[in-house]
Design a protein around this motif. Structure first.
Motif, PDB file in Angstrom:
ATOM      1  N   ARG A 260      -3.067   9.811  -4.791  1.00 36.18           N
ATOM      2  CA  ARG A 260      -1.805  10.428  -4.393  1.00 36.18           C
ATOM      3  C   ARG A 260      -1.533  11.568  -5.357  1.00 36.18           C
ATOM      4  O   ARG A 260      -1.737  11.431  -6.571  1.00 36.18           O
TER       5      ARG A 260
ATOM      6  N   ALA B 208      -3.800  -0.214  -1.990  1.00 34.02           N
ATOM      7  CA  ALA B 208      -3.399   0.175  -3.332  1.00 34.02           C
ATOM      8  C   ALA B 208      -4.239  -0.539  -4.381  1.00 34.02           C
ATOM      9  O   ALA B 208      -4.701  -1.647  -4.184  1.00 34.02           O
TER      10      ALA B 208
ATOM     11  N   LEU C  77      -4.701   5.612  -4.566  1.00 35.19           N
ATOM     12  CA  LEU C  77      -4.369   4.985  -3.293  1.00 35.19           C
ATOM     13  C   LEU C  77      -5.459   4.052  -2.803  1.00 35.19           C
ATOM     14  O   LEU C  77      -5.177   3.031  -2.185  1.00 35.19           O
TER      15      LEU C  77
ATOM     16  N   SER D 269       0.836  -1.194   0.000  1.00 31.88           N
ATOM     17  CA  SER D 269       0.000   0.000   0.000  1.00 31.88           C
ATOM     18  C   SER D 269       0.866   1.237   0.000  1.00 31.88           C
ATOM     19  O   SER D 269       2.056   1.205   0.258  1.00 31.88           O
ATOM     20  N   ASP D 270       0.239   2.338  -0.247  1.00 32.91           N
ATOM     21  CA  ASP D 270       0.949   3.607  -0.271  1.00 32.91           C
ATOM     22  C   ASP D 270       0.076   4.647   0.392  1.00 32.91           C
ATOM     23  O   ASP D 270      -1.102   4.752   0.093  1.00 32.91           O
TER      24      ASP D 270
END
Length: 534
Positions: free
Chosen positions: A39, A9, A29, A3-4
């Protein structure tokens, strides 16, 4: 895929470009019912941000589109009002092509939901740390008159490196006194984490968020909510009616979670008290409160014994609501009648001291020829003797089930049943009714607790009933007998019946509190006074 930014994600981000000439979208995201989170780079200030795009269906009616836009603006206004280190920071709210966008800080980390899914449950101390941070955020929100209404692992972010806990997604938050923007009959939130008063169509308050926190703590140490079921109707039934079984993995967090999972919101633990206690549990130096040597189970153990509840009558209206919910009509939850007041008291405890020089002797009295101890008298609520226990009919005028191997010792005015080595202790006392009834008796002992028991802590008293009779439950932790056995957790039920006052309690080591609670549940459920001796 990792994930970010604390959101799950998604592949193939297909970024929409630059928003209002400033926020360049660089990836997706996550996505939820309210919108998509992207993002982005703030080209004006040169920083990374998270941008939430509200999902609007071009085919929806204009009034619904306006409602969606208003909801997004409300989310922005809500978040902007709350200044707290554990609340997501709102940077900006903009509009492009008729759709609102909310610009927030980008948390470089993962959600608690993703941690649980990929790494498994967290230890009790880490759960306490996370819970304390979320509680602080909720306290700040409530101080501004804002209810979150969707506390769940997916909305709790853990920042990489710092471990900072961030509560996010105020998308369905509601300002106290305002009108909800959901459609008539619609339901917002995650049912597994939703308080019973909301599921029953009652008004919500700060206590509703605290229930959700209690469920969150259960999920953190077990990996899933204790109210998870195979159907929506099953979830509703579990939240509103079923016995509440907190997971045994909570260990010493059990008292706080039990106080949070009170079905009566007026009895539920408040945010300030919960935050204080959870921070105490999370403190690494507080080894007597939350030992680090609680083993992490290699496989899910059986759930803890149920928090005592009264049986509730299933009315045709409730059954109809359940059947509607099974087929997915969430709006039907408002039809469920509210039967919860006073129906989920927290387990309670006491820690009477050990009499000096006590010696135990084994007795297993024979049943009276006039009545078999295994047969309940008319009107009795005593439950069957569980496996691994034996029923004893005591000469002091009562019967109850005690674990195999426990021995009896009479130390006036109490009868004791001790496990080998006196690790676990069951005490029973009968007396004339105390002044003010069981609640007054237990509250007085709670007030005297710090002066009576070394290291007295986590004490609370709950008013309840037993077999329709007035009762009170008291639970607390203390430092123990000073014999090397360590801190102890104890449970007590005091009630009046047939003109007598009865007191049944169990004391156990903190590290074995869940087993002590099992012994307490069995003693409480199988206890039966001999009315002929009253």
């Amino acid at each position: 895929m990792a994930s970010d930014g604390g959101y799950a994600a998604f592949p193939d981000p297909s970024p929409p470009g630059v928003i209002v000439g400033r926020y360049r979208i660089t990836g997706r995201l996550g996505r939820g019912g309210m919108g998509t989170v992207w993002r982005a780079e703030d080209e004006l200030l040169g920083r990374q941000v998270a941008v939430k795009e509200l999902l609007l269906d071009d085919g929806m009616p204009d009034d619904e589109r306006r409602g969606r836009r208003e909801r997004a603006l409300r989310e922005a206004r809500t978040a902007a009002r709350i200044k707290h280190p554990h609340v997501i920071v709102l940077h900006d709210v903009v509009e492009q092509d008729g759709s609102p966008w909310i610009v927030m800080e980008l948390v470089d980390g993962r959600s608690l939901a993703e941690i649980l899914a990929k790494d498994g449950p967290v230890p009790p101390r880490e759960a306490a740390r996370i819970g304390a941070a979320v509680t602080g955020a909720l306290h700040a929100a409530h101080a501004h008159g804002v209810l979150h209404r969707d506390i769940k692992p997916a909305n709790v972010l853990i920042e990489n490196g710092t471990g900072r806990v961030v509560l996010t997604d105020f998308g369905i938050a509601r300002v106290l006194g305002s009108t909800t923007l959901t459609e008539a009959g619609a339901f917002v939130g995650s049912p597994e984490y939703t308080a019973p008063e909301r599921m029953s169509g009652q008004s919500a308050g700060p206590a509703s968020d605290m229930w959700s926190l209690g469920v969150l703590l259960c999920a953190a140490v077990r990996g899933q909510s204790p109210f998870r079921r195979d159907s929506l109707g099953g979830v509703l039934h579990a939240v509103v009616f079923d016995e509440i079984r907190p997971p045994v993995e909570l260990g010493p967090l059990l008292p706080v979670v039990t106080a949070l999972l009170e079905r009566d919101p007026e009895r539920r633990m408040s945010a300030p008290e919960a935050e204080e206690r959870l921070r105490g549990y999370a403190d690494p130096s507080n080894v007597s409160t939350l030992p680090n040597d609680i083993p992490a189970p290699t496989k899910p153990p059986p759930t803890a014994p149920a928090v005592p509840t009264k049986p509730r009558r299933r009315t045709p209206l409730i059954l109809a609501a359940l059947s509607i919910l099974v087929v997915g009509a969430l709006g039907a939850v408002a039809l469920v009648q509210h039967h919860n007041a006073g129906n989920s008291p927290a387990l309670a405890a006491t820690a009477p001291g050990r009499a000096a020089g006590a010696t135990a002797k084994t007795t297993n009295p024979s049943p009276s020829p006039s009545r078999s101890p295994a047969t309940a008298t008319a009107g009795s609520t005593a439950k069957p003797v569980p496996a691994g226990y034996r029923l004893v009919v005591d000469t002091k005028g009562f019967s109850l089930a005690v674990p195999d191997g426990f021995t009896r010792s009479y130390q006036p005015p109490r009868v004791f049943y001790f496990s080998p080595g006196e690790v676990f202790r069951i005490g029973i006392r009968t007396a004339a009714p105390g002044h003010g009834g069981p609640l007054a008796v237990m509250k007085a002992q709670h007030v005297d607790g710090p002066g009576t028991f070394k290291g007295y802590r986590d004490g609370f008293v709950t008013e309840t009933t037993r077999a329709g009779n007035p009762a009170a439950l008291w639970e607390f932790t203390w430092d123990g007998f000073g014999d090397g056995g360590g801190a102890r957790r104890t449970y007590d039920l005091c009630w009046t019946e047939g003109g007598r006052q009865y007191d049944v309690w169990v004391s156990s080591p903190v590290a074995k509190a869940e087993l002590g609670r099992e012994y307490f549940d069995s003693a409480r459920d199988t206890f039966q006074p001999d009315q002929n001796q009253n």
